[in-house]
Design an enzyme around this catalytic site. Structure first.
Site, PDB file in Angstrom:
ATOM      1  CB  ALA A  13      -0.947   0.004   1.193  1.00 45.79           C
ATOM      2  CG  PHE A  14      -0.450   5.570  -0.241  1.00 44.75           C
ATOM      3  CD1 PHE A  14      -1.662   5.190   0.293  1.00 44.75           C
ATOM      4  CD2 PHE A  14       0.116   6.774   0.176  1.00 44.75           C
ATOM      5  CE1 PHE A  14      -2.312   6.002   1.210  1.00 44.75           C
ATOM      6  CE2 PHE A  14      -0.534   7.588   1.072  1.00 44.75           C
ATOM      7  CZ  PHE A  14      -1.751   7.200   1.611  1.00 44.75           C
ATOM      8  CE  LYS A  15      -2.308   4.901   5.610  1.00 45.32           C
ATOM      9  NZ  LYS A  15      -3.314   4.486   4.617  1.00 45.32           N
ATOM     10  CG  ASP A  16       4.946  -0.109   2.158  1.00 42.27           C
ATOM     11  OD1 ASP A  16       5.000  -0.277   3.390  1.00 42.27           O
ATOM     12  OD2 ASP A  16       4.481  -0.956   1.377  1.00 42.27           O
TER      13      ASP A  16
ATOM     14  CG  LEU B  84       4.983   4.872   7.511  1.00 42.21           C
ATOM     15  CD1 LEU B  84       3.728   4.044   7.662  1.00 42.21           C
ATOM     16  CD2 LEU B  84       5.432   5.414   8.861  1.00 42.21           C
TER      17      LEU B  84
END
Ligand SMILES: *Cc1c(COP(=O)(O)O)cnc(C)c1O
Length: 462
Positions: free
Chosen positions: A110-113, A116
């Site tokens: 998911a794009f949160k990688d 983060l």
């Protein structure tokens, strides 16, 4: 570079301080005091550069010399080397002028990688420099927890504790967290729901005595460094499509508004953007605010796009600060009113927002329809979050000559339930993850009791 609060009452901070701090002491969010500019020449020079090099150039002014160039370059290269696609965030052309920006090739799909992987390394860098250690605590109902764990698993100076509601996250999502067996990673399944887990994390931040002075750090989307990292893919994709010589539009599946706010920052830095389309699911506060000036809370609806299930969009405050021409007092008043009763924006700020932003809300039945329709037309299987974006992009297209870039925020394998409901047999996990269901898991199960959780954290942190 200094950072100031959207409510105007907290002290200005340096980049290092803002990365370590999270929320401002006046309840506001930190934003850069001035917006660094990318000239047309600088944008044109990025054509053909690697993603990591573009990331370095876009973020450097925000770091403001607090990390030397060689070190920062190395941090950025390491962060994006964890992505499984050479382009990091490839563009996939759907039709004549509609593109998907695939943000899901990181470790947790998911794009949160994108944010983060960088934030973990930045925290570790600053902690090492200070000779300090820190504890991260977070509650998750899905994507954020696994992305935070993957971002911190190699960090020597951080211990991370992620709480999830026991038996209430999908097996893939749980295993993306619990199969990370690093010494500094602690998963806690709470015998309760997400709100219980969230409340215990909030209480721990409010009273940190149980940590005896060790710093507690938040990695939620109000951390400025997460926004900063997300600015990069707007610039990189627009340059690939001809910026600065031609504008593009973006459509962003939105919840807490961190992602689309990063796009707005890219535009403020000088990137030519025709319009931003905000896509929501049935939790439509952003859509109601823009279309009806109905800035009010509604009960949470559980949807097929669960990572967009929110009541309040925390990062919307950052955009309001700009719409109110950086009047922190007006922003504080509006948000104070909003806490207690339905609120409305003043006319001038609302008009400013409507110049650049359009919106569309998509319910669950339509999400399934869109997954089928998009597959029929393009052969792509969209995840349910991206499906809200696909629909919103079509409905709020604007000038058809301007390329529309819809952000694909998750890999469909991560949200197989919706894909199966739409009538497909499912989507296999990508090769580097295909043994996820066989990997060894490790997690503790604790009652929904603050003392039990804090005792566990105090005992296990290194
Ligand atoms: C977190 C998330 C979103 C929402 O992003 P915001 O920055 O909160 O607006 C959308 N899609 C997916 C898959 C997510 O994980």
């Amino acid at each position: 570079m200094r950072y100031i609060s959207t409510r105007g009452q907290a002290p200005a901070l340096s980049f290092e301080e803002v990365v370590l701090t999270g929320m401002a002491s006046d309840g506001g969010l930190y934003v850069p005091e001035t917006v660094p500019q990318l000239t047309p020449e600088e944008l044109a020079d990025m054509a053909g550069c690697s993603y990591a090099e573009i990331a370095f150039r876009v973020m450097k002014p925000y770091v403001g010399g607090e990390i030397d160039d060689d070190t920062f370059r190395a941090i950025v290269h390491e962060a994006y080397a964890t992505f499984s696609h050479d382009a990091v965030v490839p563009l996939n052309q759907l039709d004549a002028n509609h593109f998907l920006l695939e943000l899901f090739h990181g470790p947790t799909l998911a794009f949160k990688d994108v944010a983060l992987q960088l934030l973990g390394r930045l925290l570790d860098h600053f902690l090492k420099k200070r000779g300090e250690r820190a504890v991260i605590m977070g509650a998750t109902s899905g994507d954020t927890g696994s992305a935070a764990i993957e971002g911190c698993r190699h960090c020597d100076n951080l211990d991370i504790f992620i709480l999830h509601p026991h038996n209430r996250v999908s097996e893939v999502q749980r295993r993306q967290m619990t199969t990370v067996l690093a010494d500094n990673v602690f998963n806690i399944a709470i015998e309760g729901n997400f709100d219980d887990a969230q409340a215990m994390v909030k209480a721990s931040f409010a009273d940190q005595g149980f940590l005896n002075g060790t710093r507690l750090v938040a990695v939620n989307s109000i951390n400025w460094a997460r926004i900063m990292a997300q600015i990069v893919y707007y610039v990189a994709s627009a340059v690939a499509l001809g910026a600065p010589h031609r504008p593009v539009s973006f459509c962003v599946p939105s919840a807490n508004f961190g992602n689309v706010f990063a796009g707005y920052m890219a535009h403020r830095m000088g990137l030519p953007v025709e319009r931003f389309v905000i896509a929501t699911n049935a939790n439509d506060i952003l859509h109601r605010t823009l279309t009806d000036n109905d800035f009010s809370k509604r009960d949470l609806v559980a949807t097929l796009a669960p990572s967009m299930d929110i009541v309040v969009s925390s990062n919307f405050e950052r955009l309001l600060f700009e719409a109110y021409e950086r009047d922190g007092t007006a922003v504080a008043e509006l948000l104070e009113r909003f806490q207690h009763e339905p609120a409305a924006l003043a006319d001038a700020p609302l008009a400013r927002l409507r110049e650049k932003f359009a919106s569309h809300s998509t319910d669950d039945a339509t999400i399934l329809e869109v997954i089928r329709e998009a597959h029929h037309r393009t052969q792509e299987i969209l995840d349910p979050h991206t499906a809200t974006g696909y629909r919103a992009a079509e409905r709020e297209r604007g000038d058809a000559a301007v390329p529309m870039v819809t952000l694909a925020t998750a890999h469909p394998a991560k949200f197989a339930e919706a894909v199966v409901k739409a009538g497909f047999p499912g989507v296999p996990l990508p090769p580097h993850m295909d043994d996820l269901l066989e990997r060894e898991e490790r997690y503790a199960v604790l009652p929904a009791a603050l003392e039990a959780v804090q005792e566990y954290v105090a005992e296990h942190r290194r």
